[in-house]
Design a protein around this motif. Structure first.
Motif, mmCIF file in Angstrom:
data_model
loop_
_atom_site.group_PDB
_atom_site.id
_atom_site.type_symbol
_atom_site.label_atom_id
_atom_site.label_comp_id
_atom_site.label_asym_id
_atom_site.label_seq_id
_atom_site.Cartn_x
_atom_site.Cartn_y
_atom_site.Cartn_z
ATOM 1 N N ARG A 128 0.809 -1.181 -0.078
ATOM 2 C CA ARG A 128 -0.031 0.135 0.066
ATOM 3 C C ARG A 128 0.963 1.438 0.001
ATOM 4 O O ARG A 128 1.761 1.316 0.835
ATOM 5 C CB ARG A 128 -0.630 0.057 1.294
ATOM 6 C CG ARG A 128 -1.920 1.266 1.378
ATOM 7 C CD ARG A 128 -2.573 1.046 2.427
ATOM 8 N NE ARG A 128 -3.357 -0.178 2.709
ATOM 9 C CZ ARG A 128 -4.539 -0.268 2.137
ATOM 10 N NH1 ARG A 128 -5.218 0.416 1.555
ATOM 11 N NH2 ARG A 128 -5.200 -1.442 2.275
ATOM 12 N N VAL A 129 0.640 2.070 -0.943
ATOM 13 C CA VAL A 129 1.378 3.648 -1.055
ATOM 14 C C VAL A 129 0.277 4.464 -0.927
ATOM 15 O O VAL A 129 -0.531 4.522 -2.342
ATOM 16 C CB VAL A 129 2.142 3.547 -2.038
ATOM 17 C CG1 VAL A 129 2.765 5.112 -2.149
ATOM 18 C CG2 VAL A 129 3.294 2.604 -1.981
ATOM 19 N N THR A 133 -3.117 0.279 -3.851
ATOM 20 C CA THR A 133 -2.856 -1.123 -3.102
ATOM 21 C C THR A 133 -2.562 -2.259 -4.369
ATOM 22 O O THR A 133 -2.861 -2.093 -5.399
ATOM 23 C CB THR A 133 -3.907 -1.499 -2.418
ATOM 24 O OG1 THR A 133 -5.064 -1.829 -3.288
ATOM 25 C CG2 THR A 133 -4.313 -0.689 -1.074
ATOM 26 N N GLU A 159 5.210 -3.326 -8.523
ATOM 27 C CA GLU A 159 5.565 -4.198 -7.029
ATOM 28 C C GLU A 159 6.821 -3.738 -6.582
ATOM 29 O O GLU A 159 7.062 -3.489 -5.333
ATOM 30 C CB GLU A 159 5.353 -5.556 -7.259
ATOM 31 C CG GLU A 159 5.726 -6.413 -6.063
ATOM 32 C CD GLU A 159 5.696 -7.810 -6.291
ATOM 33 O OE1 GLU A 159 5.776 -8.483 -5.429
ATOM 34 O OE2 GLU A 159 5.394 -8.338 -7.480
ATOM 35 N N MET A 162 6.684 -0.264 -5.168
ATOM 36 C CA MET A 162 5.967 -0.088 -3.893
ATOM 37 C C MET A 162 6.752 -0.702 -2.808
ATOM 38 O O MET A 162 6.728 -0.227 -1.667
ATOM 39 C CB MET A 162 4.592 -0.641 -4.222
ATOM 40 C CG MET A 162 3.723 0.018 -5.308
ATOM 41 S SD MET A 162 2.189 -0.778 -5.290
ATOM 42 C CE MET A 162 1.357 -0.273 -3.778
ATOM 43 N N SER A 165 9.095 1.876 -1.809
ATOM 44 C CA SER A 165 8.736 3.234 -1.467
ATOM 45 C C SER A 165 8.852 3.797 -0.287
ATOM 46 O O SER A 165 8.841 2.862 0.743
ATOM 47 C CB SER A 165 7.070 3.305 -1.893
ATOM 48 O OG SER A 165 6.589 4.608 -1.413
ATOM 49 N N ASP A 222 3.492 8.575 -1.681
ATOM 50 C CA ASP A 222 2.344 8.733 -1.334
ATOM 51 C C ASP A 222 1.623 9.960 -1.678
ATOM 52 O O ASP A 222 1.961 11.023 -1.304
ATOM 53 C CB ASP A 222 1.837 8.717 0.200
ATOM 54 C CG ASP A 222 0.378 8.968 0.795
ATOM 55 O OD1 ASP A 222 -0.293 9.232 -0.173
ATOM 56 O OD2 ASP A 222 0.335 8.825 2.019
#
Length: 226
Positions: A128-129, A133, A159, A162, A165, A222
């Motif tokens: 999740r960022v 998701t 992927e 993320m 991240s 985000d």
């Protein structure tokens, strides 16, 4: 090192407690899923040995609940259920290893030691960022409630970004982890696929979360923190 054993069969629980204690571990034992959840959420453990077939909340549900609660102690599932589908389900929910009964105790000890070497780092089953998701098990990507269709390569690229991240990831790192050895590192394929991702995960939603850091690489952040 402290271990939690969640096992409803008294004989097996005693065998595990005795064997682990003899090898220098501090051991807590819970006999139900709810009791195991209380122990795991109220204490810090270096590993959790978890039976799947528990009364009430079963082992699969407990794995899911612990990961959702941010409890990242390594989990070894113990069960007589050896079907591939069961192993896949447990691992995809967030367990770290799976050992079928009956087992040799030296192998269990070896697996526990291996899990402890990994530590309790965060490793969510669903990435999740912000409101983006990605579920590696089901290959589903969503921005809020909207499902996003990606190709296999786009999915792999997203992927990796993320998982890293909010770090900046260089083109060389993306090539090494997303493309194979035969990939021409001098081509602009990475730039092209980053563009594809922006068209699918950012622009339709008015976002700009996938950034180019000039001369360095790419970063997924985000959107709400920008």
């Amino acid at each position: 090192m402290r271990v939690l054993v969640v096992e409803d069969e008294n004989r097996m629980a005693n065998v595990l407690r005795r064997g682990l204690c003899e090898n220098g571990f501090a051991v807590d034992v819970a006999s139900t899923g709810d009791e195991g959840a209380w122990y795991a959420c109220d204490n810090e453990y270096d590993a959790i040995l978890l039976d799947v077939l528990l009364p009430g909340r079963d082992g699969f549900t407990l794995v899911r609940d612990l990961r959702a609660a941010g409890r990242w102690a390594p989990i070894l599932l113990l069960t007589a259920r050896d079907a591939v589908a069961d192993r896949v389900r447990g691992l995809d929910l967030g367990a770290d290893d799976y050992l079928t009964k009956p087992f040799a105790f030296p192998e269990l000890l070896s697996r526990v030691r291996a899990l402890m070497r990994r530590g309790a780092r965060e490793r969510p089953a669903v990435l999740r960022v912000g409101d983006l998701t990605l579920d590696p098990a089901t290959h589903l990507v969503r921005r809020r409630d909207t499902e996003i269709s990606l190709t296999a390569k786009e999915f792999s690229l997203l992927e990796f970004l993320m998982r890293r991240s909010p770090e900046v990831v260089s083109k060389a790192e993306l090539v090494a982890h997303v493309w194979d050895f035969a990939f021409d590192a001098d081509s602009n394929v990475v730039e092209v696929y980053v563009g594809y991702l922006r068209q699918k995960v950012d622009r339709p939603f008015g976002r700009d979360s996938l950034e180019t850091v000039r001369g360095v690489g790419y970063r997924l952040r985000d959107h709400g923190s920008q």
